[in-house]
Scaffold this motif. Structure first.
Motif, PDB file in Angstrom:
ATOM      1  N   PRO A   1       0.767  -1.260  -0.084  1.00 45.23           N
ATOM      2  CA  PRO A   1       0.111  -0.058   0.057  1.00 45.23           C
ATOM      3  C   PRO A   1       0.909   1.313   0.035  1.00 45.23           C
ATOM      4  O   PRO A   1       1.894   1.345   0.573  1.00 45.23           O
ATOM      5  CB  PRO A   1      -0.806  -0.122   1.239  1.00 45.23           C
ATOM      6  CG  PRO A   1       0.303  -0.990   2.207  1.00 45.23           C
ATOM      7  CD  PRO A   1       0.715  -1.903   1.351  1.00 45.23           C
ATOM      8  N   ALA A   2       0.342   2.163  -0.749  1.00 48.78           N
ATOM      9  CA  ALA A   2       0.958   3.627  -0.687  1.00 48.78           C
ATOM     10  C   ALA A   2       0.838   4.318   0.352  1.00 48.78           C
ATOM     11  O   ALA A   2       1.387   5.290   1.067  1.00 48.78           O
ATOM     12  CB  ALA A   2       0.803   4.415  -1.853  1.00 48.78           C
ATOM     13  N   LEU A   3      -0.405   4.032   1.276  1.00 46.43           N
ATOM     14  CA  LEU A   3      -0.617   4.866   2.222  1.00 46.43           C
ATOM     15  C   LEU A   3      -1.413   3.822   3.447  1.00 46.43           C
ATOM     16  O   LEU A   3      -2.194   3.024   3.149  1.00 46.43           O
ATOM     17  CB  LEU A   3      -2.110   5.836   1.760  1.00 46.43           C
ATOM     18  CG  LEU A   3      -2.567   6.821   2.903  1.00 46.43           C
ATOM     19  CD1 LEU A   3      -1.711   7.805   3.372  1.00 46.43           C
ATOM     20  CD2 LEU A   3      -3.785   7.292   2.408  1.00 46.43           C
TER      21      LEU A   3
ATOM     22  N   THR B   1      -1.128  -2.127  10.514  1.00 42.50           N
ATOM     23  CA  THR B   1       0.236  -3.012  10.179  1.00 42.50           C
ATOM     24  C   THR B   1       0.344  -2.985   8.655  1.00 42.50           C
ATOM     25  O   THR B   1      -0.513  -2.788   7.922  1.00 42.50           O
ATOM     26  CB  THR B   1      -0.261  -4.335  10.448  1.00 42.50           C
ATOM     27  OG1 THR B   1      -0.341  -4.448  12.076  1.00 42.50           O
ATOM     28  CG2 THR B   1       0.887  -5.240   9.975  1.00 42.50           C
ATOM     29  N   LEU B   2       1.706  -2.561   8.319  1.00 45.56           N
ATOM     30  CA  LEU B   2       1.972  -2.597   6.991  1.00 45.56           C
ATOM     31  C   LEU B   2       2.602  -4.041   6.511  1.00 45.56           C
ATOM     32  O   LEU B   2       3.352  -4.549   6.927  1.00 45.56           O
ATOM     33  CB  LEU B   2       3.191  -1.753   6.849  1.00 45.56           C
ATOM     34  CG  LEU B   2       4.008  -1.533   5.580  1.00 45.56           C
ATOM     35  CD1 LEU B   2       3.024  -0.992   4.329  1.00 45.56           C
ATOM     36  CD2 LEU B   2       5.092  -0.818   5.490  1.00 45.56           C
ATOM     37  N   THR B   3       2.050  -4.474   5.283  1.00 47.48           N
ATOM     38  CA  THR B   3       2.701  -5.723   4.607  1.00 47.48           C
ATOM     39  C   THR B   3       3.190  -5.063   3.112  1.00 47.48           C
ATOM     40  O   THR B   3       2.434  -4.952   2.332  1.00 47.48           O
ATOM     41  CB  THR B   3       1.508  -6.659   4.513  1.00 47.48           C
ATOM     42  OG1 THR B   3       1.005  -7.032   5.726  1.00 47.48           O
ATOM     43  CG2 THR B   3       2.164  -7.922   3.884  1.00 47.48           C
TER      44      THR B   3
ATOM     45  N   THR C   1       7.308   6.816   7.555  1.00 44.83           N
ATOM     46  CA  THR C   1       7.037   7.411   6.177  1.00 44.83           C
ATOM     47  C   THR C   1       8.449   7.131   5.509  1.00 44.83           C
ATOM     48  O   THR C   1       9.340   7.674   5.993  1.00 44.83           O
ATOM     49  CB  THR C   1       6.436   8.798   5.975  1.00 44.83           C
ATOM     50  OG1 THR C   1       5.000   8.671   6.600  1.00 44.83           O
ATOM     51  CG2 THR C   1       6.342   9.251   4.731  1.00 44.83           C
ATOM     52  N   ALA C   2       8.675   6.379   4.435  1.00 47.63           N
ATOM     53  CA  ALA C   2       9.779   6.183   3.454  1.00 47.63           C
ATOM     54  C   ALA C   2       9.494   5.349   2.335  1.00 47.63           C
ATOM     55  O   ALA C   2       8.307   4.864   2.193  1.00 47.63           O
ATOM     56  CB  ALA C   2      10.576   5.524   4.580  1.00 47.63           C
ATOM     57  N   THR C   3      10.582   5.363   1.604  1.00 45.78           N
ATOM     58  CA  THR C   3      10.555   4.567   0.367  1.00 45.78           C
ATOM     59  C   THR C   3      11.391   3.419   0.931  1.00 45.78           C
ATOM     60  O   THR C   3      12.247   3.336   1.469  1.00 45.78           O
ATOM     61  CB  THR C   3      11.366   5.188  -0.711  1.00 45.78           C
ATOM     62  OG1 THR C   3      10.798   6.246  -1.324  1.00 45.78           O
ATOM     63  CG2 THR C   3      11.490   4.152  -1.915  1.00 45.78           C
TER      64      THR C   3
ATOM     65  N   VAL D   1       5.865   4.553   0.936  1.00 44.20           N
ATOM     66  CA  VAL D   1       4.768   4.223   1.846  1.00 44.20           C
ATOM     67  C   VAL D   1       4.822   5.600   2.809  1.00 44.20           C
ATOM     68  O   VAL D   1       5.638   6.014   3.434  1.00 44.20           O
ATOM     69  CB  VAL D   1       5.051   3.179   2.953  1.00 44.20           C
ATOM     70  CG1 VAL D   1       3.924   2.839   3.750  1.00 44.20           C
ATOM     71  CG2 VAL D   1       5.189   2.065   2.021  1.00 44.20           C
ATOM     72  N   THR D   2       3.333   6.166   2.876  1.00 41.30           N
ATOM     73  CA  THR D   2       3.138   7.395   3.487  1.00 41.30           C
ATOM     74  C   THR D   2       1.984   6.686   5.015  1.00 41.30           C
ATOM     75  O   THR D   2       1.327   6.133   4.494  1.00 41.30           O
ATOM     76  CB  THR D   2       2.351   8.348   2.893  1.00 41.30           C
ATOM     77  OG1 THR D   2       3.251   8.609   1.624  1.00 41.30           O
ATOM     78  CG2 THR D   2       2.134   9.586   3.671  1.00 41.30           C
TER      79      THR D   2
END
Lengths: 112, 120
Positions: free
Chosen positions: B9-11, B17-19, B92-94, B116-117
């Motif tokens: 996901p971009a946001l 939780t980020l995957t 927030t980062a690449t 990802v923001t």
């Protein structure tokens, strides 16, 4: 704050030689771990420039060279060109972190 | 030809939780000495190593983030997955995945990165 310290910025005129230092300690560079260098242009992925302290991957010009001594390493760029303007990062390992991986804080090279 | 590509996901919202998935080709993560890491670049800051998984399924995490990270691999799908819990705006980062080859023992191939923001 990284355990590997790099100058935030360096600059040089076309044709000149510049060096970028990467200063560590007895728990990383001084412990004998290899240092690698990466070049990164804005908006693009890093590119391996030097591995194993002083080795160049295929395709990297011999204007780029690396060295290591004691608790520090250096990246030297000779015959500076406008296209060398980028961010440069050193990378090594740290025994205090169970030999986990660390990057330097990065150095912005400006070609005047 | 070796390639790696990140997806996710971009946001994301704070506390979520980020995957992230790294899909690669041109090499096998079951090859002895092969390793894949996740590395991020926050805006205006430096590269930060996050986690690594090795050919023998050994896993390593950044000491400052280890309670929030999980890395896994699916060799049959040529994928490495990173999950990061309790996301915060400072995350927030690449995010890049990169291959650490046994020859150079350095990150010789990188994905293009995925931004990802973290924001509500």
């Amino acid at each position: 704050q990284s355990v590997l310290t790099q100058p935030p910025s360096v600059s040089g005129a076309p044709g000149q030689r510049v060096t970028i230092s990467c200063t560590g300690s007895s728990s990383n560079i001084g412990a004998g771990y290899d240092v690698h260098w990466y070049q990164q242009f804005p908006g693009t992925a890093p590119k391996l420039l030097i591995y194993g302290n002083s080795n160049r991957p295929s395709g990297v010009p011999d204007r780029f060279s690396g060295s290591k001594s004691g608790t520090s390493a250096s990246l030297a760029i000779t015959g500076l060109q406008a296209e060398d303007e980028a961010d440069y990062y050193c990378q090594s390992y740290d025994i205090r972190l169970s030999a986990l991986e660390v990057f330097g804080g990065g150095t912005k090279l400006t070609v005047l | 030809q070796v390639t790696l590509k990140e997806s996710g996901p971009a946001l994301v919202k704070p506390t979520q939780t980020l995957t992230l998935t790294c899909t690669f080709s041109g090499f096998s993560l079951s090859t002895s000495g092969m390793r894949v890491s996740w590395i991020r670049l926050p805006p205006g800051k430096a590269l930060e190593w996050l986690a690594r998984i090795d050919w023998d399924d050994d896993k390593f995490y950044s000491t400052s983030l280890k309670t929030r990270l999980t890395i896994s691999k699916d060799t049959s799908k040529s994928q490495v997955v990173l999950t990061m819990t309790n996301m915060d705006p400072v995350d927030t980062a690449t995010y890049y995945c990169a291959r650490r080859s046994p020859d150079e023992d350095a990150y010789d191939m990188w994905g293009q990165g995925t931004m990802v923001t973290v924001s509500s």
